[in-house]
Design a protein around this motif. Sequence first.
Motif, PDB file in Angstrom:
ATOM      1  N   LYS A   1     -38.612  55.821  44.297  1.00 32.67           N
ATOM      2  CA  LYS A   1     -38.260  56.641  43.079  1.00 32.67           C
ATOM      3  C   LYS A   1     -36.938  57.529  43.345  1.00 32.67           C
ATOM      4  O   LYS A   1     -37.468  58.345  44.310  1.00 32.67           O
ATOM      5  N   ASN A   2     -35.717  57.631  42.790  1.00 31.16           N
ATOM      6  CA  ASN A   2     -34.814  58.189  43.127  1.00 31.16           C
ATOM      7  C   ASN A   2     -34.377  58.425  44.496  1.00 31.16           C
ATOM      8  O   ASN A   2     -33.722  59.280  45.037  1.00 31.16           O
ATOM      9  N   SER A   3     -34.544  57.516  45.178  1.00 30.13           N
ATOM     10  CA  SER A   3     -34.147  56.968  46.618  1.00 30.13           C
ATOM     11  C   SER A   3     -34.797  58.216  47.517  1.00 30.13           C
ATOM     12  O   SER A   3     -34.139  58.628  48.531  1.00 30.13           O
ATOM     13  N   ALA A   4     -35.919  58.647  47.294  1.00 30.44           N
ATOM     14  CA  ALA A   4     -36.547  59.429  48.053  1.00 30.44           C
ATOM     15  C   ALA A   4     -36.843  59.231  49.470  1.00 30.44           C
ATOM     16  O   ALA A   4     -37.114  57.816  49.715  1.00 30.44           O
ATOM     17  N   VAL A   5     -36.892  60.191  50.326  1.00 35.24           N
ATOM     18  CA  VAL A   5     -36.889  59.746  51.597  1.00 35.24           C
ATOM     19  C   VAL A   5     -38.541  59.287  51.953  1.00 35.24           C
ATOM     20  O   VAL A   5     -39.331  59.852  51.497  1.00 35.24           O
ATOM     21  N   PRO A   6     -38.787  57.957  52.480  1.00 31.11           N
ATOM     22  CA  PRO A   6     -40.204  57.849  52.706  1.00 31.11           C
ATOM     23  C   PRO A   6     -40.716  58.242  53.843  1.00 31.11           C
ATOM     24  O   PRO A   6     -41.014  57.881  55.058  1.00 31.11           O
ATOM     25  N   PHE A   7     -40.911  59.700  53.940  1.00 30.97           N
ATOM     26  CA  PHE A   7     -41.555  60.481  55.183  1.00 30.97           C
ATOM     27  C   PHE A   7     -42.579  59.886  55.504  1.00 30.97           C
ATOM     28  O   PHE A   7     -42.939  60.026  56.633  1.00 30.97           O
ATOM     29  N   HIS A   8     -43.671  59.255  54.748  1.00 33.25           N
ATOM     30  CA  HIS A   8     -44.925  58.540  55.295  1.00 33.25           C
ATOM     31  C   HIS A   8     -44.626  57.426  56.318  1.00 33.25           C
ATOM     32  O   HIS A   8     -45.396  56.900  56.985  1.00 33.25           O
ATOM     33  N   LEU A   9     -43.363  56.878  56.025  1.00 36.08           N
ATOM     34  CA  LEU A   9     -43.114  55.646  57.120  1.00 36.08           C
ATOM     35  C   LEU A   9     -42.219  56.073  58.216  1.00 36.08           C
ATOM     36  O   LEU A   9     -42.130  55.259  59.437  1.00 36.08           O
ATOM     37  N   ILE A  10     -41.839  57.204  58.583  1.00 32.02           N
ATOM     38  CA  ILE A  10     -40.823  57.745  59.521  1.00 32.02           C
ATOM     39  C   ILE A  10     -41.735  58.268  60.915  1.00 32.02           C
ATOM     40  O   ILE A  10     -42.724  59.117  60.547  1.00 32.02           O
ATOM     41  N   LYS A  11     -41.520  57.745  62.072  1.00 27.37           N
ATOM     42  CA  LYS A  11     -41.985  58.099  63.160  1.00 27.37           C
ATOM     43  C   LYS A  11     -40.880  58.503  64.195  1.00 27.37           C
ATOM     44  O   LYS A  11     -39.853  58.401  64.013  1.00 27.37           O
ATOM     45  N   PRO A  12     -41.442  59.447  65.092  1.00 26.68           N
ATOM     46  CA  PRO A  12     -40.519  59.936  65.993  1.00 26.68           C
ATOM     47  C   PRO A  12     -39.542  58.947  66.534  1.00 26.68           C
ATOM     48  O   PRO A  12     -38.270  59.391  66.975  1.00 26.68           O
ATOM     49  N   GLU A  13     -40.031  57.992  67.094  1.00 26.73           N
ATOM     50  CA  GLU A  13     -39.034  56.733  67.780  1.00 26.73           C
ATOM     51  C   GLU A  13     -37.970  56.377  66.766  1.00 26.73           C
ATOM     52  O   GLU A  13     -37.011  55.715  67.337  1.00 26.73           O
ATOM     53  N   HIS A  14     -38.189  56.422  65.542  1.00 27.55           N
ATOM     54  CA  HIS A  14     -37.151  55.978  64.682  1.00 27.55           C
ATOM     55  C   HIS A  14     -35.777  56.940  64.769  1.00 27.55           C
ATOM     56  O   HIS A  14     -34.820  56.366  64.463  1.00 27.55           O
ATOM     57  N   PHE A  15     -35.899  58.075  65.064  1.00 27.81           N
ATOM     58  CA  PHE A  15     -34.762  58.941  65.185  1.00 27.81           C
ATOM     59  C   PHE A  15     -33.667  58.453  65.986  1.00 27.81           C
ATOM     60  O   PHE A  15     -32.297  58.545  65.750  1.00 27.81           O
ATOM     61  N   ASN A  16     -33.968  58.228  67.354  1.00 31.99           N
ATOM     62  CA  ASN A  16     -32.964  57.985  68.124  1.00 31.99           C
ATOM     63  C   ASN A  16     -32.320  56.598  67.762  1.00 31.99           C
ATOM     64  O   ASN A  16     -31.012  56.681  68.012  1.00 31.99           O
ATOM     65  N   GLU A  17     -33.010  55.464  67.385  1.00 28.15           N
ATOM     66  CA  GLU A  17     -32.274  54.313  66.823  1.00 28.15           C
ATOM     67  C   GLU A  17     -31.361  54.717  65.857  1.00 28.15           C
ATOM     68  O   GLU A  17     -30.115  54.204  65.784  1.00 28.15           O
ATOM     69  N   ALA A  18     -31.906  55.370  64.728  1.00 32.60           N
ATOM     70  CA  ALA A  18     -31.177  55.619  63.586  1.00 32.60           C
ATOM     71  C   ALA A  18     -29.829  56.641  63.947  1.00 32.60           C
ATOM     72  O   ALA A  18     -28.969  56.333  63.640  1.00 32.60           O
ATOM     73  N   LEU A  19     -29.886  57.611  65.170  1.00 34.29           N
ATOM     74  CA  LEU A  19     -29.007  58.388  65.356  1.00 34.29           C
ATOM     75  C   LEU A  19     -27.875  57.600  66.082  1.00 34.29           C
ATOM     76  O   LEU A  19     -26.787  57.778  65.926  1.00 34.29           O
ATOM     77  N   ASP A  20     -28.354  56.627  66.984  1.00 33.23           N
ATOM     78  CA  ASP A  20     -27.416  55.735  67.638  1.00 33.23           C
ATOM     79  C   ASP A  20     -26.623  54.980  66.740  1.00 33.23           C
ATOM     80  O   ASP A  20     -25.423  54.767  66.932  1.00 33.23           O
TER      81      ASP A  20
END
Length: 72
Positions: A11-30
Amino acid sequence: MNPLLRPSELKNSAVPFHLIKPEHFNEALDQAIEHGRARIRELKSKTPSFDNTIRGLECSTEEMEFVFTLYH
């Protein structure tokens, strides 16, 4: 799939914090950096103006800012 690389289905395009893992950040930043570089290459090929230079540069960092804000 990396939840930082797709639009949120919450809802309201909220960030799905419950699905985010530390290893997701490098890939997303790249990916965000590559999209920013592609946007800058696109801007270089256009005739300079306020809209396609200043606003274009501002838009080129939006994905990086999003990922960094969540990380920080």
